[in-house]
Design a protein around this motif. Structure first.
Motif, PDB file in Angstrom:
ATOM      1  N   SER A  49      -5.526  -7.945   5.816  1.00 19.42           N
ATOM      2  CA  SER A  49      -6.475  -6.848   5.359  1.00 19.42           C
ATOM      3  C   SER A  49      -7.297  -6.395   6.622  1.00 19.42           C
ATOM      4  O   SER A  49      -7.330  -5.327   6.984  1.00 19.42           O
ATOM      5  N   GLN A  50      -7.920  -7.368   7.193  1.00 18.66           N
ATOM      6  CA  GLN A  50      -8.620  -7.081   8.412  1.00 18.66           C
ATOM      7  C   GLN A  50      -7.697  -6.373   9.636  1.00 18.66           C
ATOM      8  O   GLN A  50      -8.191  -5.611  10.388  1.00 18.66           O
ATOM      9  N   ARG A  51      -6.724  -7.291   9.716  1.00 20.65           N
ATOM     10  CA  ARG A  51      -5.764  -6.702  10.739  1.00 20.65           C
ATOM     11  C   ARG A  51      -5.338  -5.123  10.532  1.00 20.65           C
ATOM     12  O   ARG A  51      -5.383  -4.443  11.556  1.00 20.65           O
ATOM     13  N   TRP A  52      -5.111  -5.110   9.530  1.00 20.81           N
ATOM     14  CA  TRP A  52      -4.392  -3.445   9.087  1.00 20.81           C
ATOM     15  C   TRP A  52      -5.749  -2.645   9.052  1.00 20.81           C
ATOM     16  O   TRP A  52      -5.441  -1.586   9.618  1.00 20.81           O
ATOM     17  N   LYS A 102      -0.563   3.990   3.601  1.00 20.27           N
ATOM     18  CA  LYS A 102       0.665   2.971   3.836  1.00 20.27           C
ATOM     19  C   LYS A 102      -0.009   1.454   3.431  1.00 20.27           C
ATOM     20  O   LYS A 102       0.792   0.663   2.629  1.00 20.27           O
ATOM     21  N   TYR A 103      -1.009   1.125   4.299  1.00 20.18           N
ATOM     22  CA  TYR A 103      -1.610  -0.274   4.150  1.00 20.18           C
ATOM     23  C   TYR A 103      -2.302  -0.323   2.443  1.00 20.18           C
ATOM     24  O   TYR A 103      -2.281  -1.425   1.997  1.00 20.18           O
ATOM     25  N   PHE A 104      -3.278   0.564   2.379  1.00 26.19           N
ATOM     26  CA  PHE A 104      -4.214   0.316   1.291  1.00 26.19           C
ATOM     27  C   PHE A 104      -4.084   0.992   0.289  1.00 26.19           C
ATOM     28  O   PHE A 104      -5.034   1.132  -0.925  1.00 26.19           O
ATOM     29  N   GLY A 105      -3.071   2.043  -0.073  1.00 26.20           N
ATOM     30  CA  GLY A 105      -2.945   2.847  -1.204  1.00 26.20           C
ATOM     31  C   GLY A 105      -2.534   2.172  -2.239  1.00 26.20           C
ATOM     32  O   GLY A 105      -2.479   1.046  -2.313  1.00 26.20           O
ATOM     33  N   PRO A 106      -2.511   2.755  -3.628  1.00 30.30           N
ATOM     34  CA  PRO A 106      -2.458   2.247  -4.662  1.00 30.30           C
ATOM     35  C   PRO A 106      -0.752   1.496  -4.701  1.00 30.30           C
ATOM     36  O   PRO A 106      -1.045   0.410  -5.476  1.00 30.30           O
ATOM     37  N   GLU A 107      -0.176   1.865  -4.041  1.00 31.20           N
ATOM     38  CA  GLU A 107       1.283   0.989  -3.944  1.00 31.20           C
ATOM     39  C   GLU A 107       1.508   0.591  -2.538  1.00 31.20           C
ATOM     40  O   GLU A 107       2.734   0.431  -2.005  1.00 31.20           O
ATOM     41  N   GLY A 108       0.477   0.524  -1.910  1.00 28.59           N
ATOM     42  CA  GLY A 108       0.685  -0.032  -0.468  1.00 28.59           C
ATOM     43  C   GLY A 108       0.977  -1.419  -0.200  1.00 28.59           C
ATOM     44  O   GLY A 108       1.068  -2.180  -1.211  1.00 28.59           O
ATOM     45  N   GLU A 109       1.030  -1.662   1.226  1.00 28.22           N
ATOM     46  CA  GLU A 109       1.548  -2.960   1.652  1.00 28.22           C
ATOM     47  C   GLU A 109       0.571  -4.061   0.878  1.00 28.22           C
ATOM     48  O   GLU A 109       0.822  -5.187   0.782  1.00 28.22           O
ATOM     49  N   ARG A 114      -0.345  -8.651  -2.259  1.00 28.01           N
ATOM     50  CA  ARG A 114      -1.257  -9.475  -3.237  1.00 28.01           C
ATOM     51  C   ARG A 114      -0.552  -9.686  -4.512  1.00 28.01           C
ATOM     52  O   ARG A 114      -0.644 -10.710  -4.964  1.00 28.01           O
ATOM     53  N   GLN A 115       0.722  -8.808  -4.887  1.00 25.23           N
ATOM     54  CA  GLN A 115       1.363  -9.186  -5.955  1.00 25.23           C
ATOM     55  C   GLN A 115       2.302 -10.465  -5.706  1.00 25.23           C
ATOM     56  O   GLN A 115       2.405 -11.192  -6.402  1.00 25.23           O
ATOM     57  N   THR A 116       2.870 -10.261  -4.490  1.00 27.47           N
ATOM     58  CA  THR A 116       3.761 -11.186  -4.042  1.00 27.47           C
ATOM     59  C   THR A 116       3.160 -12.647  -3.917  1.00 27.47           C
ATOM     60  O   THR A 116       3.459 -13.652  -4.353  1.00 27.47           O
ATOM     61  N   LEU A 117       1.770 -12.839  -3.397  1.00 24.03           N
ATOM     62  CA  LEU A 117       1.161 -14.009  -3.317  1.00 24.03           C
ATOM     63  C   LEU A 117       0.364 -14.514  -4.642  1.00 24.03           C
ATOM     64  O   LEU A 117       0.424 -15.768  -5.004  1.00 24.03           O
ATOM     65  N   MET A 118       0.047 -13.468  -5.400  1.00 26.03           N
ATOM     66  CA  MET A 118      -0.762 -14.132  -6.533  1.00 26.03           C
ATOM     67  C   MET A 118      -0.020 -14.224  -7.846  1.00 26.03           C
ATOM     68  O   MET A 118      -0.424 -15.065  -8.717  1.00 26.03           O
ATOM     69  N   GLN A 119       0.972 -13.570  -7.856  1.00 28.95           N
ATOM     70  CA  GLN A 119       1.742 -13.404  -9.219  1.00 28.95           C
ATOM     71  C   GLN A 119       2.184 -14.954  -9.612  1.00 28.95           C
ATOM     72  O   GLN A 119       2.199 -15.430 -10.710  1.00 28.95           O
ATOM     73  N   PRO A 120       2.855 -15.770  -8.540  1.00 32.12           N
ATOM     74  CA  PRO A 120       3.363 -17.059  -8.786  1.00 32.12           C
ATOM     75  C   PRO A 120       2.207 -17.928  -9.206  1.00 32.12           C
ATOM     76  O   PRO A 120       2.412 -19.049 -10.117  1.00 32.12           O
TER      77      PRO A 120
END
Length: 171
Positions: A49-52, A102-109, A114-120
């Motif tokens: 997030s900081q890099r983006w 692109k980075y911070f939008g509702p369906e952004g990266e 976050r979904q990829t890392l937190m869901q498991p």
């Protein structure tokens, strides 16, 4: 006699239906704070997030510099040059806005990462809670951290440490 028998049967049915239900509490904030994978994922998200954010700020600063240069040079430019500079500024501002979206939008990266890392992690915690519920016979488990309606609950029914044990991180 029929009335008494009916009353007794009704009382027995009500008593059976009102058998004690077992409830428990978990504190998800406490569990997540003591779960190393969550901390690592959260740190990774913060760095990303900081890099983006720096990229977006650099793009916005570039547009701002174009605008300042345009203002200082405006008196020397022809109408065609002014229009060209204005188009360039608008394109730069649009690029900065699109990058931010692109980075911070509702369906952004960031959301997708976050979904990829937190869901498991969430699935693993949920499965641990479900196993404990099945083993100990809880009908309902409430999250103390997200429920503002719980005024007081006995620490005896908090199973947060049991969840951490089930995940392999005893406290």
């Amino acid at each position: 006699m029929k009335k008494i028998l009916t009353f007794v049967l009704l009382a027995v049915a009500c008593a059976a239906g009102a058998s004690a239900q077992k409830f428990a509490l978990v504190d998800m904030e406490y569990i997540l704070k003591n779960y190393p994978q969550y901390e690592m994922a959260n740190e990774q998200l913060n760095q990303l997030s900081q890099r983006w954010q720096r990229e977006v700020e650099a793009k916005a600063a570039e547009a701002e510099n174009l605008y300042k240069n345009y203002q200082s040079d405006m008196v020397f430019l022809t109408d065609d040059q002014k229009k060209a500079k204005e188009k360039e500024i608008m394109a730069s501002e649009k690029a900065a806005t699109e990058l931010k979206y692109k980075y911070f939008g509702p369906e952004g990266e960031l959301y997708q990462k976050r979904q990829t890392l937190m869901q498991p992690i969430q699935d693993e915690i949920y499965n641990a809670i479900k196993k404990i519920s099945d083993e100990k016979g809880y009908q309902c488990i409430f999250d103390r951290a997200s429920s503002a309606n719980i005024v007081y609950a006995s620490p005896r029914i908090d199973i947060s440490n049991d969840v951490l044990d089930k995940l392999g991180y005893s406290k």
